[in-house]
Design a protein around this motif. Sequence first.
Motif, PDB file in Angstrom:
ATOM      1  N   ALA A  43     -75.399  16.614  26.047  1.00 31.94           N
ATOM      2  CA  ALA A  43     -74.268  15.760  25.668  1.00 31.94           C
ATOM      3  C   ALA A  43     -72.943  16.356  26.122  1.00 31.94           C
ATOM      4  N   VAL A  44     -72.760  17.654  25.944  1.00 36.59           N
ATOM      5  CA  VAL A  44     -71.523  18.299  26.382  1.00 36.59           C
ATOM      6  C   VAL A  44     -71.393  18.224  27.905  1.00 36.59           C
ATOM      7  N   ALA A  45     -72.495  18.453  28.609  1.00 34.14           N
ATOM      8  CA  ALA A  45     -72.462  18.376  30.073  1.00 34.14           C
ATOM      9  C   ALA A  45     -72.115  16.966  30.539  1.00 34.14           C
ATOM     10  N   ARG A  46     -72.593  15.980  29.811  1.00 34.40           N
ATOM     11  CA  ARG A  46     -72.319  14.590  30.181  1.00 34.40           C
ATOM     12  C   ARG A  46     -70.879  14.195  29.869  1.00 34.40           C
ATOM     13  N   GLU A  47     -70.409  14.576  28.684  1.00 37.59           N
ATOM     14  CA  GLU A  47     -69.087  14.132  28.234  1.00 37.59           C
ATOM     15  C   GLU A  47     -67.952  15.020  28.743  1.00 37.59           C
TER      16      GLU A  47
ATOM     17  N   ARG B 237     -66.075  14.549  22.086  1.00 37.12           N
ATOM     18  CA  ARG B 237     -66.819  13.323  22.437  1.00 37.12           C
ATOM     19  C   ARG B 237     -68.329  13.562  22.350  1.00 37.12           C
ATOM     20  N   ALA B 238     -68.756  14.763  22.747  1.00 35.48           N
ATOM     21  CA  ALA B 238     -70.182  15.087  22.671  1.00 35.48           C
ATOM     22  C   ALA B 238     -70.651  15.109  21.222  1.00 35.48           C
ATOM     23  N   ALA B 239     -69.827  15.698  20.324  1.00 33.60           N
ATOM     24  CA  ALA B 239     -70.184  15.737  18.901  1.00 33.60           C
ATOM     25  C   ALA B 239     -70.273  14.327  18.332  1.00 33.60           C
ATOM     26  N   GLU B 240     -69.340  13.463  18.737  1.00 31.27           N
ATOM     27  CA  GLU B 240     -69.353  12.077  18.260  1.00 31.27           C
ATOM     28  C   GLU B 240     -70.611  11.360  18.745  1.00 31.27           C
TER      29      GLU B 240
ATOM     30  N   CYS C 295     -73.435  12.688  19.379  1.00 35.26           N
ATOM     31  CA  CYS C 295     -74.605  13.248  18.700  1.00 35.26           C
ATOM     32  C   CYS C 295     -74.555  13.054  17.186  1.00 35.26           C
ATOM     33  N   HIS C 296     -73.462  12.428  16.702  1.00 28.69           N
ATOM     34  CA  HIS C 296     -73.304  12.143  15.266  1.00 28.69           C
ATOM     35  C   HIS C 296     -73.292  13.418  14.436  1.00 28.69           C
ATOM     36  N   VAL C 297     -72.598  14.437  14.930  1.00 30.40           N
ATOM     37  CA  VAL C 297     -72.412  15.676  14.176  1.00 30.40           C
ATOM     38  C   VAL C 297     -70.940  16.072  14.277  1.00 30.40           C
ATOM     39  N   SER C 298     -70.546  17.036  13.466  1.00 32.58           N
ATOM     40  CA  SER C 298     -69.167  17.524  13.535  1.00 32.58           C
ATOM     41  C   SER C 298     -69.000  18.413  14.759  1.00 32.58           C
ATOM     42  N   GLN C 299     -67.758  18.503  15.245  1.00 33.23           N
ATOM     43  CA  GLN C 299     -67.506  19.331  16.422  1.00 33.23           C
ATOM     44  C   GLN C 299     -67.822  20.804  16.164  1.00 33.23           C
TER      45      GLN C 299
ATOM     46  N   ILE D 203     -63.833  20.871  30.268  1.00 30.40           N
ATOM     47  CA  ILE D 203     -64.990  21.767  30.265  1.00 30.40           C
ATOM     48  C   ILE D 203     -65.764  21.536  31.554  1.00 30.40           C
ATOM     49  N   ALA D 204     -66.122  22.595  32.229  1.00 31.96           N
ATOM     50  CA  ALA D 204     -66.897  22.514  33.464  1.00 31.96           C
ATOM     51  C   ALA D 204     -68.232  23.223  33.264  1.00 31.96           C
ATOM     52  N   VAL D 205     -69.235  22.742  33.939  1.00 29.63           N
ATOM     53  CA  VAL D 205     -70.560  23.354  33.876  1.00 29.63           C
ATOM     54  C   VAL D 205     -70.668  24.376  35.001  1.00 29.63           C
ATOM     55  N   THR D 206     -71.083  25.591  34.675  1.00 27.00           N
ATOM     56  CA  THR D 206     -71.261  26.619  35.698  1.00 27.00           C
ATOM     57  C   THR D 206     -72.443  26.256  36.594  1.00 27.00           C
TER      58      THR D 206
END
Length: 307
Positions: free
Chosen positions: A11-15, A20-23, A25-29, A55-58
Amino acid sequence: MTLTELRYLVAVARERHFGRAAEACHVSQPTLSVAIKKLEEELDVKIFERSSNEIAVTPLGQEIVRQAQVVIEQAQLIKEIAKRGRDPLAGPLRLGVIYTIGPYLLPDLVRQVIERTPQMPLLLQENFTVKLLDMLRSGELDCAILAEPFPDAGLAIAPLYDEPFRIAVPASHPLAQRESLSAEELKQETLLLLGNGHCFRDHVLEVCPEFARFASGAEGIQRSFEGSSLETIKHMVASGMGITVVPELSVPAEPPPHLKFLHFTEPVPSRRVVLAWRRSFTRYEAIAALRNAVMACRLAGVQRINA
């Protein structure tokens, strides 16, 4: 490492954003951030490069994210397998059909399957016999509707129906006044054939073997023409280019005015249509349901095989 952490990772890699990733996944940041940090520490690698704006993915992180996606999909597949074990009719059935059967059987077959087993949608693939056999062997297809004969691939086979052949001629052709013809009488005509790869082409050449020599040499172009589909060939016949042989199910209930479909005299050539699947395929109830749906189709003019 847990599936939940891998889902957060994807989710983080996508967003490209923790909030936005936490949202998504329906969890808190904070919960998501702690899980990602824990995963990086466990793997002892840096998956994300963090800055105040993005945020960038290595590069190594991109490989990890791709593998995480595979693991998530495979975990979901385990659930699907278990679901099918409880109800073999639950879930899609991947069905292949050869080109000379698909357009004439599938419309009715799909309706029958929707009515009888709505929990088992059909994922359809039309192709040549050889390609469908390859896809069956590799597991890309669950089953296929084919016409015999075809190379023995160690498959399980259930016969469906025997389908006679008909002769299509232009309505203006002298033969259009006849109700039936023998295979011998076709020798003097210009025969239109399907192109290489179609098993029905081979069936027609069995009926009219003298045309086989035209199919592979340039000299035959004046006596033998090729089309990409049965419908294309019918249009060629209607325009007066020659005659052709077609399977019974492709004959429309109300033929167009420029075409006439004649019967063969005895012995009438035909093909046997079968349902084939891998012997290791365990959804026997799904195969039986599909075969029953085929038998419930109209199949005008063919001989059903109930054995």
